[in-house]
Scaffold this motif. Structure first.
Motif, PDB file in Angstrom:
ATOM      1  N   GLY A 139      -7.650  -2.358 -10.276  1.00 28.39           N
ATOM      2  CA  GLY A 139      -7.213  -1.437 -11.322  1.00 28.39           C
ATOM      3  C   GLY A 139      -5.707  -1.333 -11.405  1.00 28.39           C
ATOM      4  N   GLY A 140      -5.243  -0.842 -12.527  1.00 29.90           N
ATOM      5  CA  GLY A 140      -3.833  -0.530 -12.653  1.00 29.90           C
ATOM      6  C   GLY A 140      -2.966  -1.680 -13.071  1.00 29.90           C
ATOM      7  N   SER A 141      -1.713  -1.355 -13.387  1.00 34.55           N
ATOM      8  CA  SER A 141      -0.799  -2.400 -13.807  1.00 34.55           C
ATOM      9  C   SER A 141       0.618  -2.054 -13.372  1.00 34.55           C
ATOM     10  N   ILE A 142       1.408  -3.086 -13.155  1.00 35.97           N
ATOM     11  CA  ILE A 142       2.816  -2.895 -12.819  1.00 35.97           C
ATOM     12  C   ILE A 142       3.638  -3.747 -13.771  1.00 35.97           C
ATOM     13  N   ASN A 143       4.673  -3.159 -14.314  1.00 40.35           N
ATOM     14  CA  ASN A 143       5.595  -3.914 -15.141  1.00 40.35           C
ATOM     15  C   ASN A 143       7.016  -3.581 -14.706  1.00 40.35           C
ATOM     16  N   VAL A 144       7.729  -4.616 -14.281  1.00 38.83           N
ATOM     17  CA  VAL A 144       9.110  -4.419 -13.844  1.00 38.83           C
ATOM     18  C   VAL A 144      10.008  -5.306 -14.699  1.00 38.83           C
ATOM     19  N   LEU A 145      10.900  -4.709 -15.452  1.00 37.87           N
ATOM     20  CA  LEU A 145      11.828  -5.437 -16.324  1.00 37.87           C
ATOM     21  C   LEU A 145      11.094  -6.419 -17.241  1.00 37.87           C
ATOM     22  N   GLY A 146       9.882  -6.039 -17.634  1.00 38.69           N
ATOM     23  CA  GLY A 146       9.132  -6.888 -18.550  1.00 38.69           C
ATOM     24  C   GLY A 146       8.204  -7.874 -17.871  1.00 38.69           C
ATOM     25  N   TYR A 147       8.166  -7.876 -16.540  1.00 35.65           N
ATOM     26  CA  TYR A 147       7.337  -8.863 -15.838  1.00 35.65           C
ATOM     27  C   TYR A 147       6.351  -8.172 -14.907  1.00 35.65           C
ATOM     28  N   THR A 172       1.171  -7.088  -1.960  1.00 31.66           N
ATOM     29  CA  THR A 172       0.285  -7.314  -3.096  1.00 31.66           C
ATOM     30  C   THR A 172      -0.305  -5.964  -3.480  1.00 31.66           C
ATOM     31  N   ARG A 173      -0.679  -5.835  -4.748  1.00 30.81           N
ATOM     32  CA  ARG A 173      -1.263  -4.552  -5.131  1.00 30.81           C
ATOM     33  C   ARG A 173      -2.704  -4.493  -4.674  1.00 30.81           C
ATOM     34  N   GLY A 174      -3.269  -3.314  -4.713  1.00 26.77           N
ATOM     35  CA  GLY A 174      -4.612  -3.111  -4.198  1.00 26.77           C
ATOM     36  C   GLY A 174      -5.625  -4.055  -4.811  1.00 26.77           C
ATOM     37  N   GLU A 175      -6.645  -4.397  -4.007  1.00 24.46           N
ATOM     38  CA  GLU A 175      -7.579  -5.416  -4.476  1.00 24.46           C
ATOM     39  C   GLU A 175      -8.678  -4.873  -5.363  1.00 24.46           C
ATOM     40  N   ASN A 176      -8.732  -3.553  -5.505  1.00 23.73           N
ATOM     41  CA  ASN A 176      -9.765  -3.026  -6.403  1.00 23.73           C
ATOM     42  C   ASN A 176      -9.432  -3.312  -7.865  1.00 23.73           C
ATOM     43  N   VAL A 195       4.480   1.812 -14.008  1.00 22.70           N
ATOM     44  CA  VAL A 195       3.405   1.623 -13.038  1.00 22.70           C
ATOM     45  C   VAL A 195       2.251   2.515 -13.456  1.00 22.70           C
ATOM     46  N   LYS A 196       1.067   1.912 -13.549  1.00 18.05           N
ATOM     47  CA  LYS A 196      -0.099   2.693 -13.972  1.00 18.05           C
ATOM     48  C   LYS A 196      -1.244   2.563 -12.981  1.00 18.05           C
ATOM     49  N   ASN A 197      -1.673   3.683 -12.453  1.00 10.27           N
ATOM     50  CA  ASN A 197      -2.883   3.772 -11.625  1.00 10.27           C
ATOM     51  C   ASN A 197      -2.941   2.726 -10.516  1.00 10.27           C
ATOM     52  N   ILE A 198      -1.904   2.676  -9.725  1.00 12.57           N
ATOM     53  CA  ILE A 198      -1.879   1.696  -8.648  1.00 12.57           C
ATOM     54  C   ILE A 198      -2.341   2.332  -7.343  1.00 12.57           C
ATOM     55  N   SER A 199      -3.240   1.604  -6.653  1.00 13.01           N
ATOM     56  CA  SER A 199      -3.678   2.033  -5.329  1.00 13.01           C
ATOM     57  C   SER A 199      -3.484   0.882  -4.372  1.00 13.01           C
ATOM     58  N   LYS A 200      -3.297   1.207  -3.116  1.00  8.30           N
ATOM     59  CA  LYS A 200      -3.140   0.155  -2.121  1.00  8.30           C
ATOM     60  C   LYS A 200      -3.572   0.699  -0.773  1.00  8.30           C
ATOM     61  N   SER A 201      -4.431  -0.065  -0.075  1.00  7.71           N
ATOM     62  CA  SER A 201      -4.799   0.399   1.254  1.00  7.71           C
ATOM     63  C   SER A 201      -4.617  -0.710   2.273  1.00  7.71           C
ATOM     64  N   PHE A 202      -4.290  -0.313   3.472  1.00  8.03           N
ATOM     65  CA  PHE A 202      -4.234  -1.227   4.617  1.00  8.03           C
ATOM     66  C   PHE A 202      -5.373  -0.832   5.538  1.00  8.03           C
ATOM     67  N   GLY A 203      -6.407  -1.645   5.575  1.00  6.31           N
ATOM     68  CA  GLY A 203      -7.571  -1.263   6.378  1.00  6.31           C
ATOM     69  C   GLY A 203      -8.137   0.037   5.832  1.00  6.31           C
ATOM     70  N   LYS A 204      -8.198   1.051   6.697  1.00  6.85           N
ATOM     71  CA  LYS A 204      -8.777   2.316   6.252  1.00  6.85           C
ATOM     72  C   LYS A 204      -7.737   3.288   5.717  1.00  6.85           C
ATOM     73  N   VAL A 205      -6.469   2.900   5.866  1.00  9.84           N
ATOM     74  CA  VAL A 205      -5.397   3.799   5.446  1.00  9.84           C
ATOM     75  C   VAL A 205      -5.081   3.586   3.964  1.00  9.84           C
ATOM     76  N   ASN A 206      -5.210   4.638   3.195  1.00  8.74           N
ATOM     77  CA  ASN A 206      -4.831   4.551   1.786  1.00  8.74           C
ATOM     78  C   ASN A 206      -3.342   4.827   1.668  1.00  8.74           C
ATOM     79  N   ALA A 207      -2.545   3.771   1.583  1.00  6.81           N
ATOM     80  CA  ALA A 207      -1.090   3.941   1.575  1.00  6.81           C
ATOM     81  C   ALA A 207      -0.627   4.511   0.247  1.00  6.81           C
ATOM     82  N   MET A 244       7.412   0.566  -3.310  1.00 10.06           N
ATOM     83  CA  MET A 244       8.597  -0.237  -3.645  1.00 10.06           C
ATOM     84  C   MET A 244       8.339  -1.719  -3.431  1.00 10.06           C
ATOM     85  N   LYS A 245       7.712  -2.032  -2.294  1.00 12.94           N
ATOM     86  CA  LYS A 245       7.462  -3.448  -1.992  1.00 12.94           C
ATOM     87  C   LYS A 245       6.522  -4.083  -3.012  1.00 12.94           C
ATOM     88  N   MET A 246       5.618  -3.287  -3.558  1.00 14.01           N
ATOM     89  CA  MET A 246       4.714  -3.832  -4.578  1.00 14.01           C
ATOM     90  C   MET A 246       5.478  -4.211  -5.843  1.00 14.01           C
TER      91      MET A 246
END
Lengths: 310, 263
Positions: free
Chosen positions: A62-70, A56-60, A8-20, A48-50
């Motif tokens: 940036g970043g990448s997720i790779n799980v078991l090659g996918y 879904t990952r943050g809409e800005n 996981v690289k540079n992942i951000s995620k927010s719900f409304g104003k909350v930066n989760a 974990m859910k991402m």
């Protein structure tokens, strides 16, 4: 070269104003156990859910997720097919009995009936639930339900097992049973990712721990590393109102780190002799001299005050 | 790190089937309490109307006796009610209270698979409930059989129509009590203004266009034509309406509800 099950690289995620989750990066080695440790609202569950496409990952962008090659954004089905997930809540089908719960779940993987039956027999045996196969969900204790959810997650023999607070609220027997099973799975090559509030759990199971707070990763390392690098070796816990200043001179106070709550004073130091001398001077107060543990690291790293998300 | 096994995740049809299978298993677990009422309800309705009300209604409606007229309408209202309940209260409880979907979405299913499986399941319930009414109507000689057998299939499509609409409503609803507005404000009026209890030709002219807009009117017209064996070209328009309705409302329902499941 080390193989990574999750990158996981540079992942951000927010719900409304909350930066989760804020700019989080981590790597999980294949066949290892990786633990997220953090207070409520630290972003552990969201992260974990991402991984398996439930968030879904943050809409800005940036970043990448790779799980078991996918990448979960493009191939969530492959990831879900190869992983097992134990969610925070036991969401079993209350209307069905134990065996039907697992049969229904085996359909999601399109296991042929015969293969499913033998797999389910094996899993019920593995989680020590064989004599409960015909029981209704409501008749199961909390510990049995939790074991059933874990059995369900193992349906397709996952390469990656994701567990969200697997033992919260369970008694010590069940906890130790679950820990044993998780160790067995790891020994047979399953990569495990778990979240927990329990320091002993992280210590007992994890090869690497990531301490999270307010959506960011703040400390990471093996349990032993986290202890030696981040906190003094010993703690003297003093309960009661006696002030430390009354018994310790300035020279001693220079050498220790003090953490106070209303009722307890914790004195941290690498020198246990110094702490034990200090304890000898206490009059009537209750005290406890011990080795420091992950909880001390955790409180030091995340701060003692409750934040607005806890 | 790729291996061939990962491409073996189940194909679309299998995934949709597995969702449908889950719902069927849960529904048939209590076969007695779930399976009997669909037969009892039309029985009660027809008994009440047949023994009492129908004596006062001697005028034929669209060439049918009143009990035939009403009976053919009930074939569709039963499908409407079951699909509406299934995809409002049922879906909401599975989503918010029981968290069943969280467990399902950890398996190899996408949110779209899950929602479409839900819609197909509601259609199946529509089929079954229409079938139950058909059995009762046949027992009382109100419908003659070979023709009536088509009605449950229309019941299936009626179930689809009302499930997509219910899911669209569910996607907006935050507390379960809000569904009361949907049932009082939309489903109940549908019962009276879509030609179930009396022909829509008897409605005032300014209400009739409204009757043509709502979905149940089209299912009822189709069913009645099928049961009476009277086919007209304009039934094609009713079929077209049903298909367009399911596609368009279904598209938005899936799109919106997905955001409730994956966020």
């Amino acid at each position: 070269m080390t193989q990574f099950a999750i990158t996981v690289k540079n992942i951000s995620k927010s719900f409304g104003k909350v930066n989760a989750v804020r700019d989080l990066s981590f790597e999980v080695e294949a066949n290892a156990c990786y633990g997220f440790l953090g207070p409520n609202g630290a972003g552990k569950t969201t992260m974990m859910k991402m991984l398996y496409g439930k968030c879904t990952r943050g809409e800005n962008g940036g970043g990448s997720i790779n799980v078991l090659g996918y990448d979960p954004a493009n191939n969530e089905l492959a990831i879900k097919y190869l992983s097992g997930v134990v969610p925070q809540d036991n969401n079993l089908d209350e209307e069905l009995d134990v065996i039907s719960n697992l049969m229904v779940y085996s359909r999601f993987y399109a296991l042929p009936r015969k293969a499913a039956t033998s797999r389910i027999d094996y899993l019920l045996g593995f989680m020590e639930l064989s004599d409960k196969r015909a029981a209704r969900i409501r008749e199961l204790s909390g510990g049995m339900q939790r074991r059933l959810v874990i059995a369900r997650a193992l349906m397709n023999n996952p390469k990656l097992l994701i567990l969200d607070e697997p033992t919260t609220g369970l008694d010590p027997q069940v906890r130790h049973l679950i820990w044993d099973k998780l160790r067995q799975l790891k020994r047979h090559g399953t990569t495990i990712l778990l979240t927990t509030h329990y320091m002993e759990e992280a210590f007992a199971l994890c090869d690497t721990i990531l301490i999270m707070d307010k959506g960011a990763g703040i400390l990471r390392g093996s349990p032993a590393e986290l202890l030696t690098k981040n906190v003094e070796k010993y703690v003297l816990e003093i309960t009661g109102s006696q002030t430390l200043e009354a018994i310790a001179d300035d020279a001693t106070l220079q050498k220790v780190r003090i953490d106070r709550t209303q009722e307890t004073t914790r004195v941290y130091c690498d020198d246990d002799q110094l702490l034990s001398n200090l304890a000898g001077r206490l009059e009537g107060a209750r005290y406890f001299l011990r080795q420091s543990n992950l909880e001390d690291v955790f409180l030091k790293a995340t701060g003692r005050a409750l934040n607005e998300r806890q | 790190m790729k291996d061939n096994r990962s491409y073996l995740y189940p194909p679309l049809a299998s995934r949709l089937f597995s969702v449908w299978f889950r719902h069927t298993r849960v529904y048939t677990k209590n076969i007695f309490s779930n399976g009997l009422p669909p037969f009892l309800e039309p029985l009660l309705f027809l008994a009440g109307v047949g023994l009492g009300l129908a004596k006062y209604i001697t005028q034929s409606m669209e060439g049918l006796t009143y009990i035939e007229f009403l009976g053919t309408g009930l074939l569709m209202t039963s499908a409407m009610f079951t699909a509406s309940f299934e995809c409002t209260f049922g879906t909401f409880i599975r989503m918010e209270f029981e968290k069943v979907y969280d467990g399902m979405l950890a398996a190899p299913l996408t949110a779209n698979n899950l929602i479409i499986g839900e819609i197909i399941w509601a259609g199946t319930k529509g089929f079954f409930f229409s079938f139950a009414v058909l059995c009762v109507l046949t027992c009382f000689g109100i419908i003659s059989l070979p023709r009536g057998l088509l009605a449950p299939f229309i019941g299936f499509f009626t179930g689809l129509m009302f499930s997509v609409m219910a899911l669209l409503v569910t996607s907006f609803v935050r507390t379960i009590n809000h569904f009361n507005f949907y049932f009082t404000g939309f489903i109940s009026p549908m019962f009276f203004f879509s030609g179930v209890v009396f022909p829509i030709s008897n409605l005032p002219a300014y209400i009739r266009p409204f009757a043509e807009i709502i979905p149940l009117t089209h299912s009822v017209r189709l069913t009645r034509a099928v049961c009476a064996g009277q086919y007209h070209w304009y039934l094609l328009l009713d079929m077209l309406y049903i298909i367009v309705f399911i596609s368009v409302v279904g598209f938005f329902a899936v799109k919106r509800l997905k955001k409730r499941l994956v966020f």
